[in-house]
Write an enzyme that holds these catalytic residues in place. Structure first.
Site, PDB file in Angstrom:
ATOM      1  NE  ARG A  40      -8.688   8.857   0.236  1.00  0.00           N
ATOM      2  CZ  ARG A  40      -9.455   9.172   1.266  1.00  0.00           C
ATOM      3  NH1 ARG A  40      -9.477  10.411   1.729  1.00  0.00           N
ATOM      4  NH2 ARG A  40     -10.208   8.249   1.831  1.00  0.00           N
ATOM      5  CE1 TYR A  47     -13.600  -6.262   2.091  1.00  0.00           C
ATOM      6  CE2 TYR A  47     -11.993  -7.754   1.122  1.00  0.00           C
ATOM      7  CZ  TYR A  47     -12.305  -6.756   2.020  1.00  0.00           C
ATOM      8  OH  TYR A  47     -11.342  -6.251   2.848  1.00  0.00           O
ATOM      9  CG  ASP A  62      -9.267  -2.193  -4.085  1.00  0.00           C
ATOM     10  OD1 ASP A  62      -8.636  -1.579  -3.205  1.00  0.00           O
ATOM     11  OD2 ASP A  62     -10.067  -3.112  -3.827  1.00  0.00           O
ATOM     12  NE  ARG A  67      -6.591   5.822   3.479  1.00  0.00           N
ATOM     13  CZ  ARG A  67      -7.458   5.106   4.180  1.00  0.00           C
ATOM     14  NH1 ARG A  67      -8.617   5.622   4.508  1.00  0.00           N
ATOM     15  NH2 ARG A  67      -7.168   3.890   4.565  1.00  0.00           N
ATOM     16  NE  ARG A  98      -4.253  -1.647   0.464  1.00  0.00           N
ATOM     17  CZ  ARG A  98      -5.363  -1.266   1.064  1.00  0.00           C
ATOM     18  NH1 ARG A  98      -5.489  -0.034   1.502  1.00  0.00           N
ATOM     19  NH2 ARG A  98      -6.347  -2.114   1.220  1.00  0.00           N
TER      20      ARG A  98
HETATM   21  O1  CP3 Z   1      -0.151  -1.233  -2.542  1.00  0.00           O
HETATM   22  C1  CP3 Z   1      -0.464  -0.246  -3.245  1.00  0.00           C
HETATM   23  O2  CP3 Z   1      -0.041   0.896  -3.035  1.00  0.00           O
HETATM   24  C2  CP3 Z   1      -1.350  -0.487  -4.447  1.00  0.00           C
HETATM   25  C3  CP3 Z   1      -2.725  -0.199  -4.237  1.00  0.00           C
HETATM   26  C4  CP3 Z   1      -3.664  -1.118  -3.483  1.00  0.00           C
HETATM   27  C5  CP3 Z   1      -4.919  -0.631  -3.011  1.00  0.00           C
HETATM   28  N1  CP3 Z   1      -5.638  -1.685  -2.541  1.00  0.00           N
HETATM   29  C6  CP3 Z   1      -5.365   0.759  -3.078  1.00  0.00           C
HETATM   30  C7  CP3 Z   1      -6.384   1.223  -2.115  1.00  0.00           C
HETATM   31  C8  CP3 Z   1      -3.617  -2.477  -3.196  1.00  0.00           C
HETATM   32  C9  CP3 Z   1      -2.490  -3.474  -3.429  1.00  0.00           C
HETATM   33  C10 CP3 Z   1      -4.870  -2.820  -2.619  1.00  0.00           C
HETATM   34  C11 CP3 Z   1      -5.222  -4.199  -2.241  1.00  0.00           C
HETATM   35  C12 CP3 Z   1      -6.403  -4.416  -1.398  1.00  0.00           C
HETATM   36  N2  CP3 Z   1      -7.620  -3.816  -1.454  1.00  0.00           N
HETATM   37  C13 CP3 Z   1      -6.468  -5.434  -0.395  1.00  0.00           C
HETATM   38  C14 CP3 Z   1      -5.378  -6.411  -0.080  1.00  0.00           C
HETATM   39  C15 CP3 Z   1      -4.282  -5.804   0.713  1.00  0.00           C
HETATM   40  C16 CP3 Z   1      -4.611  -5.567   2.147  1.00  0.00           C
HETATM   41  O3  CP3 Z   1      -4.480  -4.426   2.590  1.00  0.00           O
HETATM   42  O4  CP3 Z   1      -4.971  -6.530   2.831  1.00  0.00           O
HETATM   43  C17 CP3 Z   1      -7.749  -5.366   0.187  1.00  0.00           C
HETATM   44  C18 CP3 Z   1      -8.265  -6.241   1.309  1.00  0.00           C
HETATM   45  C19 CP3 Z   1      -8.473  -4.355  -0.500  1.00  0.00           C
HETATM   46  C20 CP3 Z   1      -9.884  -3.955  -0.295  1.00  0.00           C
HETATM   47  C21 CP3 Z   1      -9.964  -2.542   0.144  1.00  0.00           C
HETATM   48  N3  CP3 Z   1      -9.734  -1.446  -0.665  1.00  0.00           N
HETATM   49  C22 CP3 Z   1     -10.307  -2.063   1.417  1.00  0.00           C
HETATM   50  C23 CP3 Z   1     -10.636  -2.933   2.609  1.00  0.00           C
HETATM   51  C24 CP3 Z   1     -10.290  -0.682   1.359  1.00  0.00           C
HETATM   52  C25 CP3 Z   1     -10.716   0.295   2.433  1.00  0.00           C
HETATM   53  C26 CP3 Z   1      -9.784   0.366   3.562  1.00  0.00           C
HETATM   54  C27 CP3 Z   1      -8.725   1.391   3.314  1.00  0.00           C
HETATM   55  O5  CP3 Z   1      -7.535   1.044   3.357  1.00  0.00           O
HETATM   56  O6  CP3 Z   1      -9.101   2.539   3.122  1.00  0.00           O
HETATM   57  C28 CP3 Z   1      -9.863  -0.303   0.064  1.00  0.00           C
HETATM   58  C29 CP3 Z   1      -9.648   1.048  -0.446  1.00  0.00           C
HETATM   59  C30 CP3 Z   1      -8.288   1.367  -0.941  1.00  0.00           C
HETATM   60  N4  CP3 Z   1      -7.581   0.605  -1.819  1.00  0.00           N
HETATM   61  C31 CP3 Z   1      -7.534   2.530  -0.635  1.00  0.00           C
HETATM   62  C32 CP3 Z   1      -6.343   2.442  -1.374  1.00  0.00           C
HETATM   63  C33 CP3 Z   1      -5.232   3.448  -1.425  1.00  0.00           C
HETATM   64  C34 CP3 Z   1      -7.965   3.653   0.320  1.00  0.00           C
HETATM   65  C35 CP3 Z   1      -9.174   4.388  -0.121  1.00  0.00           C
HETATM   66  C36 CP3 Z   1      -8.929   5.687  -0.803  1.00  0.00           C
HETATM   67  O7  CP3 Z   1      -7.794   6.005  -1.177  1.00  0.00           O
HETATM   68  O8  CP3 Z   1      -9.894   6.424  -1.015  1.00  0.00           O
END
Ligand code: CP3
Length: 341
Positions: A38, A151, A74, A29, A25
């Site tokens: 964002r 999910y 994502d 943020r 990640r």
């Molecule tokens: O690693 C990176 O920088 C690449 C981007 C990436 C995102 N999601 C961007 C994202 C990756 C590799 C993911 C994978 C992802 N998404 C996983 C597996 C990794 C892990 O953390 O376990 C999962 C379970 C998800 C599902 C998901 N997407 C959730 C649960 C959430 C909300 C929680 C949160 O972190 O905010 C997201 C949203 C998300 N995906 C964000 C980002 C940067 C944040 C929301 C936003 O930027 O508005």
């Protein structure tokens, strides 16, 4: 061809000057430049606009110079492409208004044409490769079928994913049929990602640790193995299963090039369970980046000494948290670059 190939060499088990480093990640943020984008665009607009996704992917690289980039996207673009609606609600996370709870719900789940529904990801990969200019490798990723099922069935994040487990244990035929559909779509999707330019693939099994070791084999690992087998001759595959230390032994035999480890499993135990030969990736507690930079640097040095500099990729044990000061993330990366045996 790629100028900094430390990451690729570590994946092949070669001897390296220092281990490579990136952060799960890393595009996120905690970065002010990410927050600026964002503010203007909602989550899936960022994912679906190649110019934005590629820009967000390279932001952390410009700031810190990691040894690998991971495409901004994502794991939930897969259910979305399979005709399961996914929303990303601010301050809530993923929300799927019509979850899959019974056999007849599967009727509306499709195996999509990858180019039609996920062509935007391939465009983002091509644009990112241009921006990276062969400096470092690009990682493409997908969720494990089990984590995606979590999910699709629960409809949102959860501490227990009780409904997802409920479907698996009360109606395993429906669960397996959904898992197989997700697996087939994921294989097609990842093959296209490699063709579009991804150098390495990582599978995120974020919720694998929810399952008992026996259930893990049946509902998660079986499908991960199908994906590894389909991909491993095209690109190295990294498998990260959060809380899945109990499966490291089987994972080491799977044909994956590297295994992710979270911070609850020691380096010594991870090496022991995997037989000492496979490349490991991890496992700094993401919350430990809240320690002062000096402490972070010391702890990173100790971590590398414990894993050993070879067959090792420095990373966090899960995604970086939004409240990490930017200089602390910097200290983590710097400590690896300064590493001497
Ligand atoms: O690693 C990176 O920088 C690449 C981007 C990436 C995102 N999601 C961007 C994202 C990756 C590799 C993911 C994978 C992802 N998404 C996983 C597996 C990794 C892990 O953390 O376990 C999962 C379970 C998800 C599902 C998901 N997407 C959730 C649960 C959430 C909300 C929680 C949160 O972190 O905010 C997201 C949203 C998300 N995906 C964000 C980002 C940067 C944040 C929301 C936003 O930027 O508005």
């Amino acid at each position: 061809m790629i100028k900094n190939d430390l990451f690729l060499r570590a994946l092949q088990g070669e001897t390296v000057e220092r281990p490579p480093v990136w952060m799960m990640r890393q595009a996120g943020r905690y970065l002010p430049e990410f927050m600026a984008i964002r503010e203007k665009y909602d989550f899936f607009t960022r994912c679906q606009t190649p110019e934005l996704a590629s820009e967000i992917t390279v932001q952390p690289i410009r700031r810190y110079g990691m040894d690998a980039a991971i495409l901004f996207s994502d794991i939930l673009v897969i259910p979305q492409a399979m005709n399961i609606e996914v929303q990303m609600k601010p301050n809530f996370g993923p929300y799927l208004p019509e979850p899959i709870r019974k056999a007849s719900d599967l009727d509306r789940v499709i195996n999509p044409d990858i180019h039609e529904s996920l062509g935007y990801v391939m465009e983002a990969i091509k644009m990112t490769k241009q921006k990276l200019n062969n400096e470092i490798p690009l990682i493409g990723f997908a969720g494990s079928p089990w984590t995606i099922l979590c999910y699709c069935v629960q409809g949102q994040g959860s501490k227990s994913f009780d409904m997802a487990k409920g479907l698996c244990f009360s109606d395993p035929a429906t669960a397996h049929s959904l898992l197989q559909k997700i697996t087939d779509t994921t294989i097609g999707y990842l093959k296209e990602k490699v063709k579009a330019g991804c150098d390495v693939i990582q599978l995120f099994d974020s919720w694998g640790g929810m399952l008992s070791p026996t259930d893990y084999q049946e509902f998660s690992f079986r499908y991960i193995e199908q994906i590894i087998n389909a991909l491993k001759d095209m690109a190295p595959v990294i498998v990260f299963g959060k809380g899945c230390w109990f499966a490291l032994r089987e994972m080491a035999q799977s044909g994956a090039s590297a295994l992710g480890v979270d911070w609850t499993c020691s380096a010594q135990n991870a090496r022991y369970l995997t037989g000492g030969k496979i490349t490991l990736q991890g496992n700094f507690d993401p919350a430990r980046l809240l320690s002062p930079p000096k402490t972070i640097k010391k702890m990173v040095k100790t971590m590398i000494d414990e894993f050993g500099k070879d067959r090792y990729i420095v990373n966090l044990g899960h995604g970086i948290l939004p409240n990490i000061p930017i200089e602390n993330a910097g200290a983590f990366i710097e400590a690896v670059k300064e590493y001497k045996v």
